[in-house]
Design a protein around this motif. Structure first.
Motif, mmCIF file in Angstrom:
data_model
loop_
_atom_site.group_PDB
_atom_site.id
_atom_site.type_symbol
_atom_site.label_atom_id
_atom_site.label_comp_id
_atom_site.label_asym_id
_atom_site.label_seq_id
_atom_site.Cartn_x
_atom_site.Cartn_y
_atom_site.Cartn_z
ATOM 1 N N ILE A 1 -19.130 -47.257 -20.942
ATOM 2 C CA ILE A 1 -20.498 -47.082 -20.441
ATOM 3 C C ILE A 1 -20.456 -47.041 -18.915
ATOM 4 C CG2 ILE A 1 -22.785 -48.132 -20.281
ATOM 5 C CD1 ILE A 1 -22.396 -49.274 -23.030
ATOM 6 N N THR B 1 -22.299 -47.061 -15.317
ATOM 7 C CA THR B 1 -23.504 -47.507 -14.611
ATOM 8 C C THR B 1 -23.643 -46.681 -13.344
ATOM 9 O OG1 THR B 1 -23.211 -49.748 -15.457
ATOM 10 C CG2 THR B 1 -24.674 -49.468 -13.578
ATOM 11 N N TYR C 1 -27.655 -46.011 -17.457
ATOM 12 C CA TYR C 1 -26.458 -46.395 -18.206
ATOM 13 C C TYR C 1 -26.216 -45.316 -19.271
ATOM 14 C CZ TYR C 1 -27.630 -50.955 -16.210
ATOM 15 O OH TYR C 1 -27.951 -51.977 -15.345
ATOM 16 N N LYS D 1 -22.879 -43.060 -21.687
ATOM 17 C CA LYS D 1 -21.487 -43.002 -22.117
ATOM 18 C C LYS D 1 -21.230 -41.670 -22.813
ATOM 19 C CE LYS D 1 -22.414 -45.319 -26.537
ATOM 20 N NZ LYS D 1 -22.058 -46.472 -27.407
ATOM 21 N N GLU E 1 -35.987 -42.160 -20.098
ATOM 22 C CA GLU E 1 -34.794 -42.051 -20.955
ATOM 23 C C GLU E 1 -34.858 -40.818 -21.852
ATOM 24 O OE1 GLU E 1 -32.566 -44.675 -24.458
ATOM 25 O OE2 GLU E 1 -34.107 -45.562 -23.183
ATOM 26 N N ASP F 1 -27.787 -44.498 -22.636
ATOM 27 C CA ASP F 1 -27.956 -45.814 -23.259
ATOM 28 C C ASP F 1 -29.221 -46.506 -22.786
ATOM 29 O OD1 ASP F 1 -26.567 -47.919 -24.969
ATOM 30 O OD2 ASP F 1 -26.958 -49.039 -23.125
ATOM 31 N N ARG F 2 -29.490 -46.461 -21.493
ATOM 32 C CA ARG F 2 -30.664 -47.152 -20.961
ATOM 33 C C ARG F 2 -30.954 -46.657 -19.553
ATOM 34 N NH1 ARG F 2 -31.524 -53.731 -21.259
ATOM 35 N NH2 ARG F 2 -33.747 -53.764 -20.793
#
Length: 286
Positions: free
Chosen positions: A67, A69, A92, A94, A144, A159-160
């Motif tokens: 992941i 950042t 975040y 991946k 998102e 992811d976020r």
């Protein structure tokens, strides 16, 4: 002859070692290997561990599956209610498909960063200032979705996304502080007025009870005197209600009124002469 065979064997062995070293690759646990053979992607993706490729024919490209950042640079924008703000965020993500991450986009990290900046500016323009300050969860979900839609085709999963900070101009901060202060003062006045209303209702009920029983007012006065005397003050100011005087006046017996003195008797002739203004002495004989 033997020496030539030994030299040839050594040369072949050396060439084999060099070939093995050139073909050996190690893929780490958090990586996946994508192999291009003569420029074409092979079907298999190499997993973690030791793997071999054809030197000078295959090219192995490693893709990080961790992941990532990534901070989104602060973006200046104008909200829907015409307020200039500066917002930064963090994302975040991946890689879920290493082949697509290599084939479909030139640099997936740069692409995600640019898409995040564009989406953040779009969110700023569609939102009010109150939403940016207090309703960030909804904005994070919308941001998102905006980034994840094109990222799916790149083999990347978002992811976020989190909005970190919202910077306001100093004039706007002062205006908001004055607004908050005025709102707090308004609430304080409303609460105080409500308390006064409730107290007035209770006092009206107490006054009704005391009006039915006048002795209750005297008992309340004595309780007030006891409460003030507990402070050990040298001077005691005692309010004396008029209702207590009236109560004492009604309770005290009325004194008997004295009889009026009798008027002295006046002879009729004198009374007649006083009324006429004449002298009562007889006139002298001329």
């Amino acid at each position: 002859m033997v020496e030539e065979l030994v030299a040839a064997g050594i040369a072949v062995g050396s060439a084999g070692v060099v070939y093995a070293l050139a073909a050996a690759r190690v893929v780490k646990q958090y990586e996946r290997g994508v192999v291009f053979r003569l420029g074409r992607l092979t079907d298999s993706v190499r997993g973690p561990g030791f793997t071999m490729i054809l030197p000078f024919v295959d090219r192995l490209r490693k893709v990080n599956m961790q992941i990532v950042t990534m901070p989104v640079p602060a973006q200046d924008g104008i909200t829907r209610d015409n307020v200039t703000v500066r917002v930064d965020a963090v994302i975040y993500f991946k890689v879920v498909d290493p082949a697509d991450a290599v084939i479909q986009v030139e640099d997936y990290q740069f692409a995600v960063s640019q898409m995040a900046q564009t989406s953040l500016r779009s969110i700023i323009g569609k939102s009010d200032l109150d939403d940016l300050l207090s309703n960030r969860e909804k904005l994070n979900q919308g941001l998102e979705l905006m980034i994840d839609s094109p990222a799916i085709g790149w083999g990347v999963q978002i992811d976020r996304v989190e909005i970190k900070d919202v910077s306001l101009p100093e004039t706007m901060k002062r205006s908001m502080a004055r607004q908050a202060e005025a709102d707090r003062e308004r609430r304080a006045r409303v609460i105080n007025a409500d308390a006064e209303l409730q107290a007035s209702k209770k006092l009206a009920e107490a006054a009704g009870v005391m009006s039915e029983q006048p002795a209750a007012l005297q008992l309340r006065l004595l309780q007030t005197v006891v409460a003030v005397a507990a402070e050990k003050n040298s001077t005691l100011v005692l309010p004396f209600p008029v209702e207590l005087l009236r109560f004492l006046e009604r309770a005290a017996p009325l004194p008997a009124e004295p009889a009026a003195p009798a008027a002295p008797e006046v002879p009729p002739a004198q009374a007649h002469s006083e009324i006429l203004g004449e002298d009562s002495t007889p006139p002298e004989n001329l």
